[in-house]
Scaffold this active site. Sequence first.
Site, PDB file in Angstrom:
ATOM      1  CB  SER A 142       4.039  -0.842   2.524  1.00 39.94           C
ATOM      2  OG  SER A 142       4.136  -1.783   1.466  1.00 39.94           O
ATOM      3  CB  VAL A 181      -1.604  -2.774  -6.854  1.00 39.45           C
ATOM      4  CG1 VAL A 181      -2.443  -3.965  -6.429  1.00 39.45           C
ATOM      5  CG2 VAL A 181      -0.229  -2.833  -6.207  1.00 39.45           C
ATOM      6  CB  CYS A 183      -3.256  -0.615 -13.918  1.00 38.16           C
ATOM      7  SG  CYS A 183      -4.116   0.959 -13.811  1.00 38.16           S
ATOM      8  CG  ASP A 308       7.504  -0.808  -0.038  1.00 40.92           C
ATOM      9  OD1 ASP A 308       8.349  -0.486  -0.892  1.00 40.92           O
ATOM     10  OD2 ASP A 308       6.587  -1.631  -0.251  1.00 40.92           O
ATOM     11  CG  HIS A 441      16.477  -3.554 -39.644  1.00 43.24           C
ATOM     12  ND1 HIS A 441      15.347  -2.829 -39.343  1.00 43.24           N
ATOM     13  CD2 HIS A 441      16.216  -4.228 -40.795  1.00 43.24           C
ATOM     14  CE1 HIS A 441      14.447  -3.038 -40.284  1.00 43.24           C
ATOM     15  NE2 HIS A 441      14.936  -3.892 -41.171  1.00 43.24           N
TER      16      HIS A 441
HETATM   17  C1  FAD Z   1       1.015  -6.725  -5.919  1.00 35.76           C
HETATM   18  C2  FAD Z   1       2.357  -6.033  -5.897  1.00 35.76           C
HETATM   19  C3  FAD Z   1       3.197  -6.122  -6.995  1.00 35.76           C
HETATM   20  C4  FAD Z   1       4.432  -5.496  -6.990  1.00 35.76           C
HETATM   21  N1  FAD Z   1       5.220  -5.579  -8.107  1.00 35.76           N
HETATM   22  C5  FAD Z   1       6.408  -4.956  -8.140  1.00 35.76           C
HETATM   23  C6  FAD Z   1       7.236  -5.037  -9.281  1.00 35.76           C
HETATM   24  O1  FAD Z   1       6.877  -5.660 -10.283  1.00 35.76           O
HETATM   25  N2  FAD Z   1       8.429  -4.411  -9.260  1.00 35.76           N
HETATM   26  C7  FAD Z   1       8.843  -3.685  -8.176  1.00 35.76           C
HETATM   27  O2  FAD Z   1       9.943  -3.112  -8.213  1.00 35.76           O
HETATM   28  N3  FAD Z   1       8.074  -3.601  -7.060  1.00 35.76           N
HETATM   29  C8  FAD Z   1       6.880  -4.217  -7.015  1.00 35.76           C
HETATM   30  N4  FAD Z   1       6.115  -4.138  -5.897  1.00 35.76           N
HETATM   31  C9  FAD Z   1       6.636  -3.385  -4.735  1.00 35.76           C
HETATM   32  C10 FAD Z   1       7.706  -4.220  -3.971  1.00 35.76           C
HETATM   33  O3  FAD Z   1       7.166  -5.498  -3.694  1.00 35.76           O
HETATM   34  C11 FAD Z   1       8.105  -3.504  -2.680  1.00 35.76           C
HETATM   35  O4  FAD Z   1       8.566  -2.205  -3.002  1.00 35.76           O
HETATM   36  C12 FAD Z   1       9.215  -4.241  -1.935  1.00 35.76           C
HETATM   37  O5  FAD Z   1       8.932  -5.593  -1.813  1.00 35.76           O
HETATM   38  C13 FAD Z   1       9.400  -3.612  -0.551  1.00 35.76           C
HETATM   39  O6  FAD Z   1      10.419  -4.276   0.149  1.00 35.76           O
HETATM   40  P1  FAD Z   1      10.679  -3.930   1.684  1.00 35.76           P
HETATM   41  O7  FAD Z   1      11.898  -4.670   2.092  1.00 35.76           O
HETATM   42  O8  FAD Z   1      10.644  -2.472   1.904  1.00 35.76           O
HETATM   43  O9  FAD Z   1       9.424  -4.506   2.483  1.00 35.76           O
HETATM   44  P2  FAD Z   1       8.878  -6.010   2.650  1.00 35.76           P
HETATM   45  O10 FAD Z   1       9.368  -6.917   1.623  1.00 35.76           O
HETATM   46  O11 FAD Z   1       7.413  -5.872   2.866  1.00 35.76           O
HETATM   47  O12 FAD Z   1       9.554  -6.517   4.018  1.00 35.76           O
HETATM   48  C14 FAD Z   1       9.166  -6.071   5.277  1.00 35.76           C
HETATM   49  C15 FAD Z   1       9.315  -7.197   6.296  1.00 35.76           C
HETATM   50  O13 FAD Z   1       9.246  -6.620   7.604  1.00 35.76           O
HETATM   51  C16 FAD Z   1       8.423  -7.431   8.434  1.00 35.76           C
HETATM   52  N5  FAD Z   1       7.900  -6.562   9.522  1.00 35.76           N
HETATM   53  C17 FAD Z   1       6.967  -5.580   9.424  1.00 35.76           C
HETATM   54  N6  FAD Z   1       6.816  -4.962  10.619  1.00 35.76           N
HETATM   55  C18 FAD Z   1       7.669  -5.562  11.493  1.00 35.76           C
HETATM   56  C19 FAD Z   1       7.999  -5.355  12.867  1.00 35.76           C
HETATM   57  N7  FAD Z   1       7.459  -4.380  13.611  1.00 35.76           N
HETATM   58  N8  FAD Z   1       8.914  -6.174  13.433  1.00 35.76           N
HETATM   59  C20 FAD Z   1       9.503  -7.132  12.703  1.00 35.76           C
HETATM   60  N9  FAD Z   1       9.260  -7.360  11.388  1.00 35.76           N
HETATM   61  C21 FAD Z   1       8.362  -6.580  10.792  1.00 35.76           C
HETATM   62  C22 FAD Z   1       7.373  -7.955   7.459  1.00 35.76           C
HETATM   63  O14 FAD Z   1       6.772  -9.104   7.981  1.00 35.76           O
HETATM   64  C23 FAD Z   1       8.205  -8.234   6.204  1.00 35.76           C
HETATM   65  O15 FAD Z   1       8.752  -9.528   6.210  1.00 35.76           O
HETATM   66  C24 FAD Z   1       4.866  -4.758  -5.844  1.00 35.76           C
HETATM   67  C25 FAD Z   1       4.024  -4.676  -4.720  1.00 35.76           C
HETATM   68  C26 FAD Z   1       2.785  -5.302  -4.751  1.00 35.76           C
HETATM   69  C27 FAD Z   1       1.894  -5.200  -3.540  1.00 35.76           C
HETATM   70  N1  NAD Z   2       5.415  -2.745 -11.464  1.00 36.21           N
HETATM   71  C1  NAD Z   2       5.793  -2.265 -10.317  1.00 36.21           C
HETATM   72  O1  NAD Z   2       6.908  -1.797 -10.129  1.00 36.21           O
HETATM   73  C2  NAD Z   2       4.829  -2.264  -9.173  1.00 36.21           C
HETATM   74  C3  NAD Z   2       3.722  -3.098  -9.181  1.00 36.21           C
HETATM   75  C4  NAD Z   2       2.834  -3.037  -8.123  1.00 36.21           C
HETATM   76  C5  NAD Z   2       3.082  -2.167  -7.069  1.00 36.21           C
HETATM   77  N2  NAD Z   2       4.172  -1.387  -7.089  1.00 36.21           N
HETATM   78  C6  NAD Z   2       4.427  -0.412  -6.016  1.00 36.21           C
HETATM   79  O2  NAD Z   2       3.525  -0.579  -4.965  1.00 36.21           O
HETATM   80  C7  NAD Z   2       3.065   0.673  -4.517  1.00 36.21           C
HETATM   81  C8  NAD Z   2       1.615   0.560  -4.146  1.00 36.21           C
HETATM   82  O3  NAD Z   2       0.825   0.463  -5.350  1.00 36.21           O
HETATM   83  P1  NAD Z   2      -0.723   0.675  -5.279  1.00 36.21           P
HETATM   84  O4  NAD Z   2      -1.270   0.549  -6.639  1.00 36.21           O
HETATM   85  O5  NAD Z   2      -1.270  -0.177  -4.184  1.00 36.21           O
HETATM   86  O6  NAD Z   2      -0.853   2.166  -4.741  1.00 36.21           O
HETATM   87  P2  NAD Z   2      -0.911   3.572  -5.503  1.00 36.21           P
HETATM   88  O7  NAD Z   2      -0.718   4.584  -4.444  1.00 36.21           O
HETATM   89  O8  NAD Z   2      -0.028   3.577  -6.687  1.00 36.21           O
HETATM   90  O9  NAD Z   2      -2.417   3.639  -6.054  1.00 36.21           O
HETATM   91  C9  NAD Z   2      -3.507   3.813  -5.193  1.00 36.21           C
HETATM   92  C10 NAD Z   2      -4.749   4.135  -6.004  1.00 36.21           C
HETATM   93  O10 NAD Z   2      -5.853   4.272  -5.124  1.00 36.21           O
HETATM   94  C11 NAD Z   2      -6.521   5.509  -5.359  1.00 36.21           C
HETATM   95  N3  NAD Z   2      -7.047   5.983  -4.073  1.00 36.21           N
HETATM   96  C12 NAD Z   2      -6.382   6.089  -2.905  1.00 36.21           C
HETATM   97  N4  NAD Z   2      -7.203   6.554  -1.942  1.00 36.21           N
HETATM   98  C13 NAD Z   2      -8.428   6.719  -2.511  1.00 36.21           C
HETATM   99  C14 NAD Z   2      -9.694   7.165  -2.043  1.00 36.21           C
HETATM  100  N5  NAD Z   2      -9.864   7.553  -0.775  1.00 36.21           N
HETATM  101  N6  NAD Z   2     -10.727   7.216  -2.919  1.00 36.21           N
HETATM  102  C15 NAD Z   2     -10.548   6.833  -4.201  1.00 36.21           C
HETATM  103  N7  NAD Z   2      -9.383   6.407  -4.696  1.00 36.21           N
HETATM  104  C16 NAD Z   2      -8.328   6.355  -3.868  1.00 36.21           C
HETATM  105  C17 NAD Z   2      -5.464   6.413  -5.953  1.00 36.21           C
HETATM  106  O11 NAD Z   2      -6.052   7.420  -6.729  1.00 36.21           O
HETATM  107  C18 NAD Z   2      -4.659   5.417  -6.802  1.00 36.21           C
HETATM  108  O12 NAD Z   2      -5.268   5.218  -8.042  1.00 36.21           O
HETATM  109  C19 NAD Z   2       3.299   1.667  -5.641  1.00 36.21           C
HETATM  110  O13 NAD Z   2       3.920   2.819  -5.134  1.00 36.21           O
HETATM  111  C20 NAD Z   2       4.197   0.962  -6.602  1.00 36.21           C
HETATM  112  O14 NAD Z   2       5.449   1.611  -6.725  1.00 36.21           O
HETATM  113  C21 NAD Z   2       5.054  -1.413  -8.118  1.00 36.21           C
END
Ligand code: FAD
Ligand code: NAD
Length: 460
Positions: A142, A181, A183, A308, A441
């Site tokens: 994503s 993200v 929060c 994602d 406990h």
């Molecule tokens: C700030 C933040 C904190 C997070 N914290 C948590 C957490 O604590 N716990 C949790 O479970 N999840 C967390 N997440 C969510 C988690 O990181 C994602 O759900 C997970 O990493 C997704 O993995 P993925 O393999 O789907 O994608 P990615 O890891 O994004 O991998 C996709 C890969 O595809 C490549 N790519 C994209 N398009 C193309 C293309 N056309 N051709 C070739 N390569 C391409 C990209 O460069 C990338 O290397 C967090 C996300 C964010 C943003």
């Molecule tokens: N601890 C974890 O597991 C963890 C940590 C970080 C991220 N993630 C994953 O990453 C994903 C992305 O997280 P995120 O926080 O970026 O997205 P999210 O979709 O959870 O939150 C987006 C926020 O933006 C607001 N929003 C969206 N469009 C808007 C608009 N037009 N006007 C006003 N408000 C608007 C929504 O109301 C929401 O509060 C989540 O689905 C989550 O599962 C997971």
Amino acid sequence: MEHFDVIVIGGGSAGYAAARTVRETHQRVAIVDNSDELGGLCILRGCMPSKTLIYSAEVLHLAQNGRLFGLDIPSAKVDMPALHQRKTRMIDDFKSYRQEQLASDRFTLFRELGAFKDPKTLKLSTSGKEITADAFIIATGSVVNFPNIPGLELPGIWTSDDVLDLSELPESVIVLGGGVVACELAQFLHRAGSKVTQVQRSPHILKEESPEAAEVVMKAFREEGMDLHTGTKLGKIEKTDTGFSVEFMEGAESMRVEARHLVNALGRRPAIDNMNLKAAGVTLKPNGQIQVNEHQQTSNPKIYAAGDVCGPFEIVHIAIMQGETAARHATGRPADPVNLDTRTSVVFTDPQVASAGIPVEEAKARGMELIEAEYPFDDHGKSILMEAKHGYVKAWAERSSGRIVGAQCVGKDAGELIHALAVGISMGATAKDLLKVHWYHPTLSEIWSYPLEDIADGVS
Ligand SMILES: Cc1cc2nc3c(=O)[nH]c(=O)nc-3n(C[C@H](O)[C@H](O)[C@H](O)COP(=O)(O)OP(=O)(O)OC[C@H]3O[C@@H](n4cnc5c(N)ncnc54)[C@H](O)[C@@H]3O)c2cc1C
Ligand SMILES: NC(=O)c1ccc[n+]([C@@H]2O[C@H](COP(=O)([O-])OP(=O)(O)OC[C@H]3O[C@@H](n4cnc5c(N)ncnc54)[C@H](O)[C@@H]3O)[C@@H](O)[C@H]2O)c1
């Protein structure tokens, strides 16, 4: 033309899990990834860097509140360059391990963007090379979403990537959004010492969680001194002499806030730009994610998706499970669909919000008759002595059998505590089964025994 058993597009958590699983039985596996740096979101710009920083902020918060514990800690403050260095050191370690795995001779790695020419051929962006496969797994993840809000396109607006890479403390920050993200990062910035204003559209933050859970976190945020606005409608964002301003409606009131920096934490969208999915016969859900069935097959049965890019939950362990399911199915092996009825999630705010199993409202909507029971942390010995009194544990079970179908924990270390119930839910345990556990406990975990007893007593 080079032909592979399976081509995996994207080498993040889902893609690597898929490629590794295909490689168990098949030799010719390609990974196509166009990122400047290999490793995927979780390691580079997601879970790992954010949790490294958030943990430091929690330690700082405890130190700053030493008086509560009878400690005299004269001063405790963040050292941003040191924090940044620590995070970088850790991430370098995690990523180099993953990069070695991806670049090993077990796979053919193409560092290019992959786009479909037709349902069986992938065209690589830089070399122009065309490669074919018996099956494809799309795991492209994503990207940050930029909703249509006037001014959101202005230069200098940060995303989570920028916050996770800060080596200096920003004086003041507006965080747009109330999702996970927003929060997690807003509280990190606040605890590090920035003046934080958070603006959320819905009446409560963390809209995926219950209002009851969100209420606990909102109370804690406000008690810590964060300026949190909920139930808002964003107006326009403008540059000021010193940073940014945001106009919004909060109920009937027109508001304007200013800060040096602004973070767009308004969600993410699937990374499918320029992939020509139409040519591959791959269709999307209305929300833009790739449509898949229980075996992660897209509308083209030879093309799978995981992580994602297809959802429904953007959580790393689910991405990995989906990648493994896709890989096993694509290579003709038995492949258990990912069981979302036993899912877990954790929000790493403080207090944390953690859930396991089927959410209570979803279970009721499916017609399940439930017994629910909960217990607050402010009446539990271990949490009282830890000054960790925010929140509660809650469990719900089928009324007829006492089988636990879901649980939620809001409080300190909820992400650790939930796993006791997650194990029970995954194994189909009843409340009575879980009461056989020797709940030690005094621990935080033993708090689960109270709602479990109530449920066991109420089974009809
Ligand atoms: C700030 C933040 C904190 C997070 N914290 C948590 C957490 O604590 N716990 C949790 O479970 N999840 C967390 N997440 C969510 C988690 O990181 C994602 O759900 C997970 O990493 C997704 O993995 P993925 O393999 O789907 O994608 P990615 O890891 O994004 O991998 C996709 C890969 O595809 C490549 N790519 C994209 N398009 C193309 C293309 N056309 N051709 C070739 N390569 C391409 C990209 O460069 C990338 O290397 C967090 C996300 C964010 C943003
Ligand atoms: N601890 C974890 O597991 C963890 C940590 C970080 C991220 N993630 C994953 O990453 C994903 C992305 O997280 P995120 O926080 O970026 O997205 P999210 O979709 O959870 O939150 C987006 C926020 O933006 C607001 N929003 C969206 N469009 C808007 C608009 N037009 N006007 C006003 N408000 C608007 C929504 O109301 C929401 O509060 C989540 O689905 C989550 O599962 C997971």
